[in-house]
Design a protein around this motif. Structure first.
Motif, PDB file in Angstrom:
ATOM      1  N   GLY A 435     -20.973  55.506   6.401  1.00 48.40           N
ATOM      2  CA  GLY A 435     -19.882  54.665   5.910  1.00 48.40           C
ATOM      3  C   GLY A 435     -18.618  55.176   5.609  1.00 48.40           C
ATOM      4  O   GLY A 435     -17.810  54.402   5.054  1.00 48.40           O
ATOM      5  N   SER A 438     -15.428  54.223   7.324  1.00 48.45           N
ATOM      6  CA  SER A 438     -14.442  53.311   6.858  1.00 48.45           C
ATOM      7  C   SER A 438     -13.610  53.655   5.685  1.00 48.45           C
ATOM      8  O   SER A 438     -12.464  53.053   5.674  1.00 48.45           O
ATOM      9  CB  SER A 438     -15.192  51.911   6.267  1.00 48.45           C
ATOM     10  N   GLU A 439     -13.961  54.057   4.817  1.00 55.55           N
ATOM     11  CA  GLU A 439     -13.211  54.444   3.652  1.00 55.55           C
ATOM     12  C   GLU A 439     -12.232  55.541   4.037  1.00 55.55           C
ATOM     13  O   GLU A 439     -10.950  55.401   3.423  1.00 55.55           O
ATOM     14  CB  GLU A 439     -14.110  55.111   2.394  1.00 55.55           C
ATOM     15  N   VAL A 441     -10.457  55.586   7.045  1.00 57.48           N
ATOM     16  CA  VAL A 441      -9.626  54.920   7.585  1.00 57.48           C
ATOM     17  C   VAL A 441      -8.823  54.161   6.444  1.00 57.48           C
ATOM     18  O   VAL A 441      -7.551  53.999   6.724  1.00 57.48           O
ATOM     19  CB  VAL A 441     -10.138  53.888   8.801  1.00 57.48           C
ATOM     20  N   ARG A 442      -9.402  53.645   5.588  1.00 61.16           N
ATOM     21  CA  ARG A 442      -8.663  52.939   4.492  1.00 61.16           C
ATOM     22  C   ARG A 442      -7.790  53.652   3.829  1.00 61.16           C
ATOM     23  O   ARG A 442      -6.523  53.522   3.697  1.00 61.16           O
ATOM     24  CB  ARG A 442      -9.532  51.875   3.629  1.00 61.16           C
ATOM     25  N   ALA A 475     -17.497  54.523  15.033  1.00 61.04           N
ATOM     26  CA  ALA A 475     -17.229  54.102  13.754  1.00 61.04           C
ATOM     27  C   ALA A 475     -15.883  54.181  13.184  1.00 61.04           C
ATOM     28  O   ALA A 475     -15.429  53.399  12.620  1.00 61.04           O
ATOM     29  CB  ALA A 475     -17.785  55.356  12.703  1.00 61.04           C
ATOM     30  N   ASP A 478     -14.508  50.969  14.944  1.00 62.20           N
ATOM     31  CA  ASP A 478     -15.009  49.856  14.337  1.00 62.20           C
ATOM     32  C   ASP A 478     -14.291  49.638  12.848  1.00 62.20           C
ATOM     33  O   ASP A 478     -13.825  48.492  12.454  1.00 62.20           O
ATOM     34  CB  ASP A 478     -16.432  49.963  13.881  1.00 62.20           C
ATOM     35  N   ALA A 479     -13.759  50.834  12.113  1.00 65.95           N
ATOM     36  CA  ALA A 479     -13.107  50.614  11.091  1.00 65.95           C
ATOM     37  C   ALA A 479     -11.671  50.105  11.285  1.00 65.95           C
ATOM     38  O   ALA A 479     -11.080  49.428  10.361  1.00 65.95           O
ATOM     39  CB  ALA A 479     -12.956  51.859  10.220  1.00 65.95           C
ATOM     40  N   GLU A 482     -11.706  46.699  11.866  1.00 69.40           N
ATOM     41  CA  GLU A 482     -11.862  45.781  10.546  1.00 69.40           C
ATOM     42  C   GLU A 482     -10.341  45.524   9.727  1.00 69.40           C
ATOM     43  O   GLU A 482     -10.079  44.678   9.167  1.00 69.40           O
ATOM     44  CB  GLU A 482     -13.037  46.556   9.768  1.00 69.40           C
TER      45      GLU A 482
END
Length: 488
Positions: A435, A438-439, A441-442, A475, A478-479, A482
């Motif tokens: 996970g 995702s962080e 990419v943010r 991953a 996918d991020a 999102e």
């Protein structure tokens, strides 16, 4: 013969089947004894039993395969030949035992080479490619060019298509018959392939990699250089990487074989290069001192990043060595699209471009990726595999808007950034779960400005967080998806 195959997997199982099908008694040894290996062993032994049963009535040769799991160190009694899969180190106890017993060791590529053209069938020549980075892309480009010329070909070898399966199908009057093969070879494979003699071959580049396997950079380079041995038409080298030319000079080639360079600059005689956005051939023309042949435009290459242009030039050089016309080079490059996770454009969101180059698993590959973009928020980190990052950061510092670090060895990159890019903002994510992407990419999106590129080019292996680089790239994609879905 009683032949021992070292290792199951992508190349071990085909090697065992081929040998058993030719009448050998085969013992497959494998160090691990997990659920996956047991399933492979059961399938292979069932195949051998079924094949033997079908041949008994017709008087054919029995196919015998025994699989021994959990012990890859002991040489089976009576072994007359060892065939190894890539990855088994030369220092493995099995090979030391074979050496002491006077038993030869071949790689799966050596086996394929010796089986080619058996029973008098026509053997397709090999156009071979190796290098630290870019092998798969170059071989796929080469196959695309050869197909555009109307030749029956396939991209095979380390790319994931076992050579043993391919060569046993040569010469038949069906789709498995080839005019020429585009062959990707790793340093592991070349180490165990002393007899291979390609029509023409290329070493794309050389940077420290797999040194734990080879023992030194000199041994690694020597393994790569074996691809030139016995070449008949062309040894293709990288003008920007003098070590590749040194390997050509050291090679024992056939009389008349030529050294052909490729360069991102204007080519000299016996070179391919780039002039004002045009790929140009000054090697395979009638008068290379006064003439040049246009092959394609840089815009025909996807993506047109510098290192990918170099890949295209190497592929073009091998194709031209085989007599392919210039129009086929252009058409083949236009038709080619790289596999996922190789400088793959994912999305443009709010003026920021997101690029997945998860395949950049070492510093050399990451350096090439970073050189392709002007302003970058870099997502990096993973398993360093003994690499150092000072040179990479020093060369890329001017392009870095910010850096987001992930993975087990991220501290090594952070320390290089402190030394060579102290003013670049760094986000250090202290987590190694899946996970974390995702962080990352943010955070990268928060740091990016309009016109920037958020680039996943980890410069590290993925296994600390992901099964492989493909899952890491997925991953990332996918991020980014999102982000787009949430209106960022």
């Amino acid at each position: 013969m009683h032949i021992t195959v070292a290792g199951l997997g992508v190349s071990g199982v085909p090697a065992a089947r081929a040998l058993a099908g030719l009448g050998a008694r085969v013992t497959v040894v494998n160090s691990s004894d997990g659920e996956r290996e047991r399933a492979q062993a059961a399938e292979l032994e069932q195949w051998a039993a079924a094949r033997s049963a079908s041949r008994e009535g017709g008087g054919g040769r029995r196919a015998g395969v025994t699989v021994r799991l959990g012990d890859g160190d002991t040489l089976p009694e009576g072994t007359e030949l060892v065939v190894t899969t890539p990855g088994w180190k030369p220092t493995s106890p099995l090979f030391l035992a074979a050496e002491q017993a006077g038993v030869p060791v071949w790689g799966d590529v050596e086996l394929a080479w010796r089986l080619r053209g058996r029973d008098g069938r026509k053997a397709a020549p090999w156009l071979a490619v190796t290098g630290t980075n870019g092998k798969t892309t170059t071989v796929q480009m080469l196959a695309s060019i050869l197909k555009a010329a109307g030749l029956r070909t396939a991209a095979v070898g380390n790319i994931g298509v076992p050579l043993v399966d391919v060569v046993l199908g040569e010469g038949r009057e069906d789709a498995t018959s080839y005019d020429v093969l585009a062959v990707e070879l790793s340093s592991y494979q070349l180490h165990w392939a002393p007899s291979v003699r390609a029509h023409s071959a290329a070493v794309l580049n050389l940077a420290p990699d797999h040194l734990d396997w080879h023992g030194s950079m000199e041994a690694y380079a020597a393994a790569k250089g074996r691809i030139y041995e016995g070449n008949t038409v062309a040894c293709v080298y990288n003008v920007a990487d003098p070590v590749t030319e040194d390997l050509v000079r050291a090679a024992d080639v056939e009389e008349g074989c030529r050294a052909i360079g490729f360069t991102l600059g204007a080519p000299g005689p016996s070179q391919l290069g780039v002039v004002e956005g045009i790929l140009v051939d000054r090697a395979f023309v009638e008068d290379r001192h006064r003439q040049a042949q246009e092959l394609a435009e840089v815009s025909d290459i996807t993506p047109a990043a510098p290192h990918n242009i170099a890949n295209a030039l190497a592929a073009a050089a091998l194709a031209r060595a085989f007599g392919v016309p210039a129009t086929a080079v252009r058409d083949g490059l236009r038709a080619f699209h790289p596999d996922a996770h190789r400088i793959q454009h994912i999305a443009d969101i709010a003026g920021v471009t997101y690029i997945d180059d998860s395949k950049a698993t070492n510093t050399h590959a990451a350096e090439a990726s970073l050189a392709a973009y002007e302003h970058i928020v870099w997502i990096a980190g993973g398993l360093a595999k003994g690499a150092t990052f000072d040179e990479l950061v020093r060369k890329s510092a001017e392009r870095l808007r910010a850096v987001v670090l992930i993975g087990a060895d991220r501290a090594l990159i952070r320390e290089a950034l402190v030394r060579h890019a102290p003013d670049v903002p760094v986000v250090d994510l202290d987590r190694t779960d899946t996970g974390a992407m995702s962080e990352a990419v943010r955070e990268a999106t928060r740091l990016a400005e309009t016109g920037d590129t958020v680039l996943l080019a980890p410069a590290c292996a993925s296994m600390d967080m992901f099964v492989n680089y493909n899952k890491r790239g997925d991953a990332f994609a996918d991020a980014v998806g999102e982000l787009a879905a949430n209106g960022h």
